[in-house]
Motif scaffolding. Sequence first.
Motif, mmCIF file in Angstrom:
data_model
loop_
_atom_site.group_PDB
_atom_site.id
_atom_site.type_symbol
_atom_site.label_atom_id
_atom_site.label_comp_id
_atom_site.label_asym_id
_atom_site.label_seq_id
_atom_site.Cartn_x
_atom_site.Cartn_y
_atom_site.Cartn_z
ATOM 1 N N GLY A 237 -67.064 65.132 91.003
ATOM 2 C CA GLY A 237 -66.369 66.245 90.349
ATOM 3 C C GLY A 237 -66.494 66.314 88.713
ATOM 4 O O GLY A 237 -65.829 67.452 88.197
ATOM 5 N N GLN A 238 -66.979 65.174 88.082
ATOM 6 C CA GLN A 238 -67.107 65.142 86.733
ATOM 7 C C GLN A 238 -68.619 65.448 86.400
ATOM 8 O O GLN A 238 -68.949 65.204 85.111
ATOM 9 N N SER A 307 -66.386 70.471 85.029
ATOM 10 C CA SER A 307 -65.535 69.253 85.314
ATOM 11 C C SER A 307 -64.143 69.635 86.077
ATOM 12 O O SER A 307 -63.684 70.654 85.475
ATOM 13 N N GLU A 308 -63.636 68.812 86.920
ATOM 14 C CA GLU A 308 -62.537 69.114 87.694
ATOM 15 C C GLU A 308 -61.458 68.790 86.702
ATOM 16 O O GLU A 308 -60.077 69.189 86.611
ATOM 17 N N THR A 309 -61.581 67.612 85.894
ATOM 18 C CA THR A 309 -60.455 67.226 85.035
ATOM 19 C C THR A 309 -61.090 67.057 83.764
ATOM 20 O O THR A 309 -62.331 66.706 83.564
ATOM 21 N N GLU A 310 -60.347 67.045 82.543
ATOM 22 C CA GLU A 310 -60.752 66.756 81.320
ATOM 23 C C GLU A 310 -61.146 65.109 81.105
ATOM 24 O O GLU A 310 -60.373 64.212 81.587
ATOM 25 N N GLU A 311 -62.345 64.933 80.886
ATOM 26 C CA GLU A 311 -62.690 63.643 80.323
ATOM 27 C C GLU A 311 -61.875 62.797 79.187
ATOM 28 O O GLU A 311 -61.245 63.436 78.514
#
Length: 328
Positions: A237-238, A307-311
């Motif tokens: 997801g990233q 991306s599903e979430t922020e890095e």
Amino acid sequence: MPFIPLEHGGENRHIFYSDTADENVRESLAYLLPLPDLGLGIIVYTWVHSAGKDGKGRAGSMAVVYGPGVEQTVSEASDGILVPDSMGFDDWRVGAITLNAADDAMSTHLKFSGERISLEYEFTGINPPFAFVRHPGGCPSWLADDRSEQGGRVVGSLVLDGVRHEYDTFGHRDHSWGTRDWGGPTHWKWWNIMAPDASIHLMELQYFGKTTLHGYVHRDGVTSVITDYDIDVEFDGQVMQQKLDGTITDEDGRTTRIRTWHGADLHWPVSPYLTLHEASMHGEIDGVAGAAYIEMAWPPAYLAHHSETEEADASQLTVDREVELTQS
């Protein structure tokens, strides 16, 4: 076009001090060590710019250890170190790194002595270095004047926060010299798979509306230029590569099957213009076990969108930045 080896001494230092140099003119050596059985990936990187002062170029060095085998990514770096033109890669000493590269380009003794990271190993080439300019696709001017790639056997040790790991495995190295504009590409694939007596390097570049393919397959004692590939990539997801599976075709008409799977990965914002996704992976070449180091490059905005979430913030790893100069 058949594989054309570098001439003897072709891996020596190319970039020297110039008082009129563009800041983007530089030379770098990168040594990549996948240790997927330990859940680790290791990057050792050193560079020198033509720009500097007092007749010396600006140099730096970095080591990064990442993956689930360490609580969080460990990095140690130094930059802005002025080095004389007389310092070559046969005895290169910048910050924590000491590097001794043989003139025949088939071996390197590498040592990094940091506060938390201490490593030492011998790199022995599986194949002769592959230089881009001598082969189809050449080397785009934003990437370098030229660059070389080589897979190898790696024997040595890592001491991380006092814990020692011994290894006898595979690794990859590259050497690049000339202008590096991190904003030049829109995407690249930089794939390296090694196994006993076999080594593959594939680099696909996308820039200014075109796509070029570079690299080699070395097996059965023969190095042959890559002409095509058909490889499926599985992402998480990233947008981090998790698996590769497919075939590579070379000029000798050989079809080589490769497979890689997850070991450790790193989100590396190397520049404000480009983010590298690094993956230390298990690997196979025609069913023979080895190791792989798989990198893919993306514009930061593309990754943020998909991306599903922020890095997590990793700006400490950025190398494309302004630095203060110090004496070596």
